[in-house]
Scaffold this active site. Structure first.
Site, mmCIF file in Angstrom:
data_model
loop_
_atom_site.group_PDB
_atom_site.id
_atom_site.type_symbol
_atom_site.label_atom_id
_atom_site.label_comp_id
_atom_site.label_asym_id
_atom_site.label_seq_id
_atom_site.Cartn_x
_atom_site.Cartn_y
_atom_site.Cartn_z
ATOM 1 N N TYR A 30 0.826 -1.199 0.000
ATOM 2 C CA TYR A 30 0.000 0.000 0.000
ATOM 3 C C TYR A 30 0.868 1.258 0.000
ATOM 4 C CZ TYR A 30 -3.149 3.704 1.458
ATOM 5 O OH TYR A 30 -3.850 4.882 1.514
ATOM 6 N N HIS A 62 -5.691 15.799 -4.605
ATOM 7 C CA HIS A 62 -5.936 16.131 -3.202
ATOM 8 C C HIS A 62 -5.766 17.625 -2.909
ATOM 9 C CE1 HIS A 62 -6.041 11.867 -2.716
ATOM 10 N NE2 HIS A 62 -6.031 11.899 -1.397
ATOM 11 N N ASN A 67 -0.005 12.919 4.708
ATOM 12 C CA ASN A 67 -0.638 12.187 5.806
ATOM 13 C C ASN A 67 -0.131 12.684 7.149
ATOM 14 O OD1 ASN A 67 -2.634 10.007 5.648
ATOM 15 N ND2 ASN A 67 -1.311 9.220 4.025
ATOM 16 N N TYR A 94 -19.223 37.886 41.545
ATOM 17 C CA TYR A 94 -18.425 36.736 41.118
ATOM 18 C C TYR A 94 -17.366 37.109 40.078
ATOM 19 C CZ TYR A 94 -21.735 33.449 43.324
ATOM 20 O OH TYR A 94 -22.502 32.743 44.206
ATOM 21 N N ARG A 153 -14.610 38.447 42.316
ATOM 22 C CA ARG A 153 -14.160 37.544 43.364
ATOM 23 C C ARG A 153 -13.645 36.216 42.812
ATOM 24 N NH1 ARG A 153 -18.447 34.969 47.205
ATOM 25 N NH2 ARG A 153 -19.685 36.618 46.232
#
Length: 524
Positions: free
Chosen positions: A65, A95, A208, A295, A298
């Site tokens: 391959y 590609h 790849n 909040y 703090r």
């Protein structure tokens, strides 16, 4: 001739790319400052050794391959020797199918550098001359045109890397060292680079990899290292300007919940606010009836600290990926050619998404602090919207709108890309990571966070200035002084957008953070 390129660009300042992992610092240097690269002798030798393995298999009768077969769903199709060069060219041309806007130069240089690092391990089976020519493109600052769309982040960032490989072949388009878009053939000729005629296995080896998403992760982490400390600077200015307390940042309180990022952030806030006359003005309980701050003031260390700890996890993933040799198939050290799934981008995609969530939340708490300055019911004695003449002037009203719009977008960008998957290649690639998409939205999130923090600093500095004659702390005062060299202090309404952009630039290049650190020492 191609092998000479590395020698021609050899420099004692060049980033050396060899068998071991590339450092994040070196990658950023090549991507962002144009540092040169140089392949080590050890990597050249290892590439030559494993190339011999590929050529031996290519000469044999058994199909392998990527060497003597087609690709993806066509992996069972045997390709005769006389057509294999065409096979490699066809792979790259087909590609290189990206679409949309061009990707930033720093991203392309990062992904090319990471691909070169994998080639240099010898695990891909490319010829040494192919790797040296790839390095020559980087050293000549020839940047292939890569498009926004095309990668699913599974079998590597296929389309982006294919556009780079296309340029290596002397095809497609590039930006030259002067930033001029031109045909690759012209740019390579001008740079004295001979295009590569790809041989067996080399097409796959060039495309790849998780290089695009990893490069963007590493650069995002470099930016967030600066921004997370800048967020502490912004929070300190807001605590001071809104007459908040630094008592909640005490070390013994932080130790009750021992998250390392939280401890670092709280320590920064204590140092930034140390000795503040503004803070001292309301330290007496008889003069200050408030029991607790909101909040957003703090809990600043809890949020900023969680971002730091998320970054630490992402950094671990990035370091592991930098130490990887991602290709399919790979040539193992003992000479086997093996298919594998290491190209799947899931590990990188997850942390890219996680960082987008963290960036959105850090921006969200910053916007809440800014909003408090604009509201007379919460800003403790300041004018509405910090306006010079309320009613005539609007002050920071619409700056907070801009912040809110960005924060809203950051929340949308925090939706994970990695939970999506869309099958491709005739169901051979039936589960993909979408890591490239996660990386692209993280880049936008980092830019948005930069802008949100800049607007908080711009607003909070105005609020602190309006507390005069009370003076700020040494750390926050140094930041305001640095800001005032570029942006004027309180007064009637002015064209606000340029002042925001100047502040954004000071946050992005680290100038305001540097000013604080010059005054009180390096922040954690």
């Amino acid at each position: 001739m191609a092998a000479q390129h590395s020698q021609q660009n050899s420099s004692p300042d060049a980033v050396r790319i060899g068998l071991g992992p590339l450092s994040a610092t070196d990658l950023v240097a090549v991507a962002r400052t144009g540092a040169a690269v140089e392949l080590t002798e050890e990597s050249m030798a290892e590439m030559a050794r494993t190339r011999a393995v590929v050529e031996g298999l290519a000469a044999g009768p058994v199909p392998h391959y990527g060497i003597s077969t087609g690709f993806g769903a066509l992996a069972t199709t045997h390709i005769p020797a006389e057509r294999r060069a065409q096979l490699q060219r066809s792979l790259i041309r087909s590609h290189a199918a990206g679409s949309g806007d061009t990707v930033e130069t720093e991203v392309v240089r990062a992904l090319m550098t990471l691909r070169l690092s994998t080639l240099a391990t010898g695990r891909t089976g490319v010829r040494p001359s192919t790797a040296t020519t790839y390095a020559a493109l980087l050293n000549a600052r020839v940047t292939p045109v890569v498009h926004e769309y095309g990668s699913l982040g599974c079998s590597g960032d296929l389309a982006p890397l294919a556009h780079c490989a296309l340029a290596l072949m002397g095809e497609g388009e590039v930006f030259d060292a002067d930033g001029v878009r031109r045909p690759a053939s012209e740019a390579l000729t001008a740079a004295g680079i001979t295009p590569v005629q790809l041989a067996e296995k080399e097409g796959l080896a060039l495309i790849n990899g998780t290089d695009g998403m990893l490069g963007m992760l590493i650069m995002a982490l470099a930016d967030l290292e600066r921004l997370v400390r800048t967020a502490d600077v912004a929070a300190a200015l807001s605590v001071e300007g809104l007459l908040g307390t630094d008592d909640v940042f005490a070390d013994d309180l932080q130790q009750l919940r021992p998250h390392p990022g939280q401890a670092a952030s709280a320590g920064n806030l204590r140092r930034l606010l140390a000795g503040s006359p503004i803070r001292d003005s309301h330290r007496d309980p008889a003069a200050c009836t408030r029991v607790q701050d909101a909040y957003s003031l703090r809990c600043a260390p809890q949020v900023s600290g969680a971002v730091r700890d998320t970054m630490a996890h992402a950094r671990t993933v990035a370091e592991r990926e930098l130490a990887s040799a991602v290709d399919n198939p790979v040539i193992t050290p003992d000479g086997r050619v093996e298919s594998n799934g290491n190209f799947h981008g899931a590990p990188v995609a997850y942390v890219l998404d996680f960082l987008a969530i963290a960036a959105a939340d850090l921006a969200s708490i910053s916007e809440r602090r800014t909003d408090r300055f604009c509201d007379t019911s919460r800003n403790h004695g300041l004018n509405p919207f910090l306006a010079d003449d309320p009613g005539v002037d609007s002050g920071q009203m619409i700056a907070q709108y801009t912040q809110a719009a960005i924060v809203s977008e950051l929340k949308r960008l925090a939706v994970p890309a990695s939970v999506d998957s869309i099958p491709s290649s005739a169901m051979q690639e039936d589960h993909v990571s979408m890591g490239w998409s996660a990386a692209r939205k993280l880049r936008r999130a980092v830019d948005g966070l930069t802008r949100v923090l800049a607007i908080e600093i711009l607003t909070a500095a105005r609020g602190v200035d309006l507390r005069r004659p009370l003076e700020p702390a040494a750390g926050t005062g140094a930041v305001i002084t640095a800001l005032r060299a570029h942006v004027d202090g309180p007064g009637p309404d002015r064209h606000l957008s340029p002042e925001i952009e100047r502040t954004v630039a000071l946050v992005a290049d680290g100038s305001l953070l540097t000013a604080a650190e010059h005054a009180i020492g390096a922040l954690d």
